[in-house]
Design a protein around this motif. Structure first.
Motif, PDB file in Angstrom:
ATOM      1  N   SER A  31       0.685  -0.757   0.007  1.00 28.86           N
ATOM      2  CA  SER A  31      -0.177   0.189  -0.135  1.00 28.86           C
ATOM      3  C   SER A  31       0.898   0.672   0.013  1.00 28.86           C
ATOM      4  CB  SER A  31      -0.846  -0.234   1.190  1.00 28.86           C
ATOM      5  OG  SER A  31      -2.333  -0.676   1.054  1.00 28.86           O
ATOM      6  N   TYR A  33       0.359   5.631  -0.086  1.00 29.55           N
ATOM      7  CA  TYR A  33      -0.268   6.396   0.331  1.00 29.55           C
ATOM      8  C   TYR A  33       0.282   7.752   0.236  1.00 29.55           C
ATOM      9  CZ  TYR A  33      -2.580   2.767   3.799  1.00 29.55           C
ATOM     10  OH  TYR A  33      -2.615   1.905   4.464  1.00 29.55           O
ATOM     11  N   PHE A  45      -5.293  13.367   3.334  1.00 33.37           N
ATOM     12  CA  PHE A  45      -4.794  12.862   3.159  1.00 33.37           C
ATOM     13  C   PHE A  45      -5.181  12.719   1.075  1.00 33.37           C
ATOM     14  CE2 PHE A  45      -5.876   7.932   1.027  1.00 33.37           C
ATOM     15  CZ  PHE A  45      -6.556   8.021   0.537  1.00 33.37           C
ATOM     16  N   GLN A  48      -4.841   6.632  -2.137  1.00 37.81           N
ATOM     17  CA  GLN A  48      -3.990   5.435  -1.840  1.00 37.81           C
ATOM     18  C   GLN A  48      -4.103   4.422  -2.714  1.00 37.81           C
ATOM     19  OE1 GLN A  48      -6.180   2.683   0.782  1.00 37.81           O
ATOM     20  NE2 GLN A  48      -4.624   1.193   0.953  1.00 37.81           N
ATOM     21  N   TYR A  50      -3.277   0.396  -3.306  1.00 32.00           N
ATOM     22  CA  TYR A  50      -2.582  -1.002  -3.044  1.00 32.00           C
ATOM     23  C   TYR A  50      -2.593  -2.202  -4.432  1.00 32.00           C
ATOM     24  CZ  TYR A  50      -3.235  -4.910  -0.612  1.00 32.00           C
ATOM     25  OH  TYR A  50      -2.605  -6.617  -0.365  1.00 32.00           O
ATOM     26  N   CYS A  91       4.244  10.975   1.221  1.00 31.48           N
ATOM     27  CA  CYS A  91       4.659   9.113   0.737  1.00 31.48           C
ATOM     28  C   CYS A  91       4.247   8.349   1.814  1.00 31.48           C
ATOM     29  CB  CYS A  91       5.078   8.909  -0.466  1.00 31.48           C
ATOM     30  SG  CYS A  91       4.648   7.155  -0.690  1.00 31.48           S
ATOM     31  N   SER A  93       3.713   3.956   3.462  1.00 32.77           N
ATOM     32  CA  SER A  93       3.514   2.875   2.651  1.00 32.77           C
ATOM     33  C   SER A  93       2.979   2.127   4.319  1.00 32.77           C
ATOM     34  CB  SER A  93       4.317   2.199   1.981  1.00 32.77           C
ATOM     35  OG  SER A  93       5.511   2.241   2.935  1.00 32.77           O
ATOM     36  N   THR A  97      -3.448  -2.847   3.677  1.00 31.70           N
ATOM     37  CA  THR A  97      -4.221  -1.806   3.645  1.00 31.70           C
ATOM     38  C   THR A  97      -4.316  -1.934   5.206  1.00 31.70           C
ATOM     39  OG1 THR A  97      -5.547  -1.818   1.626  1.00 31.70           O
ATOM     40  CG2 THR A  97      -6.988  -0.856   3.371  1.00 31.70           C
ATOM     41  N   ALA A 101       1.198   3.412   8.905  1.00 36.32           N
ATOM     42  CA  ALA A 101       1.616   3.909   7.681  1.00 36.32           C
ATOM     43  C   ALA A 101       2.741   4.044   7.959  1.00 36.32           C
ATOM     44  CB  ALA A 101       0.771   4.458   7.117  1.00 36.32           C
TER      45      ALA A 101
ATOM     46  N   TYR B  96      -8.081   3.242   5.624  1.00 32.54           N
ATOM     47  CA  TYR B  96      -7.261   3.537   4.510  1.00 32.54           C
ATOM     48  C   TYR B  96      -6.627   4.245   4.744  1.00 32.54           C
ATOM     49  CZ  TYR B  96      -9.853   0.133   2.544  1.00 32.54           C
ATOM     50  OH  TYR B  96     -10.558  -1.325   1.935  1.00 32.54           O
ATOM     51  N   ALA B  97      -7.262   5.341   5.191  1.00 35.81           N
ATOM     52  CA  ALA B  97      -6.892   6.941   5.197  1.00 35.81           C
ATOM     53  C   ALA B  97      -7.629   7.565   6.444  1.00 35.81           C
ATOM     54  CB  ALA B  97      -7.948   8.042   4.616  1.00 35.81           C
TER      55      ALA B  97
END
Lengths: 112, 110
Positions: A31, A33, A45, A48, A50, A91, A93, A97, A101, B96-97
């Motif tokens: 993933s 982002y 944000f 994203q 994946y 960025c 990662s 998911t 991150a 996700y975000a």
């Protein structure tokens, strides 16, 4: 060092121009982002990916686009740049998911 | 109303003090709670990650989540000058975000 590599570190460009920011995720992370950090908005944000597919989209302008390549690196393309696009672009990662991150050092974009 | 609110500070404490950093959020669907530390001109660094209400401890850091009050906290014990940074809370519903607070600037003075 988080293991996430972003290039370039700094970028100065003129309004109306187009730039490409590059990100190499940590080894094994699928993933990627993209986030934008500005003084007034904080970290926002953008998008994203994946394993090559777009997974989620946030506050990303239509002038901006991204992709993730088969080797899992990602690029963020910013076009028709405006003064207000000046910001730090990060960025991040993660393995799959997930919210934990790891962030790169960012690209500081200045639009003049 | 922003989904995640965080007092920007700055917060200045003497070395050795206990620091309390807080965020409030509005969306009850949020279920992942993170704290990041960001030094000047660097990327955010993940400090703590919790999924549920309660406390989680890691060395000098304790993260606390109160879902009923929609309130999260980060405590730093025995603060050091090297802890001087901006601390960002991040919250997510989907994984996700991340929704970030604007960050609290902390200065620990020797």
């Amino acid at each position: 060092d988080s293991g996430v590599t972003q290039t370039p570190k700094h970028l100065i460009t003129a309004t109306g121009q187009r730039v490409t920011l590059r990100c190499s995720p940590r080894s094994g992370d699928l993933s990627v982002y993209w986030y934008q950090q500005s003084l007034d908005q904080g970290l926002q944000f953008l998008i994203q990916y994946y394993n090559g597919e777009e997974r989620a989209k946030g506050n990303i302008l239509e002038r901006f686009s991204a992709q993730q390549f088969p080797d899992l690196h990602s690029e963020l393309n910013l076009s028709s740049l405006e003064l207000g696009d000046s910001a730090l672009y990060f960025c991040a990662s993660s393995v799959v998911t997930g919210p934990d991150a790891f962030f790169g050092q960012g690209t500081r974009l200045t639009v003049v | 109303q922003k989904e995640v609110e965080q007092d920007p500070g700055p917060l200045s404490v003497p070395e050795g003090a206990i620091v309390s950093l807080n965020c409030t959020y509005s969306n009850s669907a949020f279920q992942y709670f993170m704290w990041y530390r960001q030094y000047s001109r660097k990327g955010p660094e993940l400090l703590m990650y919790t999924y549920s209400s309660g406390n989680k401890e890691d060395g000098r850091f304790t993260a606390q989540v109160d879902k009923s009050s929609k309130y999260i906290s980060l405590f730093i014990r025995d603060s050091q000058p090297s802890d001087s940074a901006t601390y960002l809370c991040a919250i997510s519903d989907s994984g996700y975000a991340l929704n970030f607070g604007k960050g609290t600037s902390l200065l620990v003075t020797p």
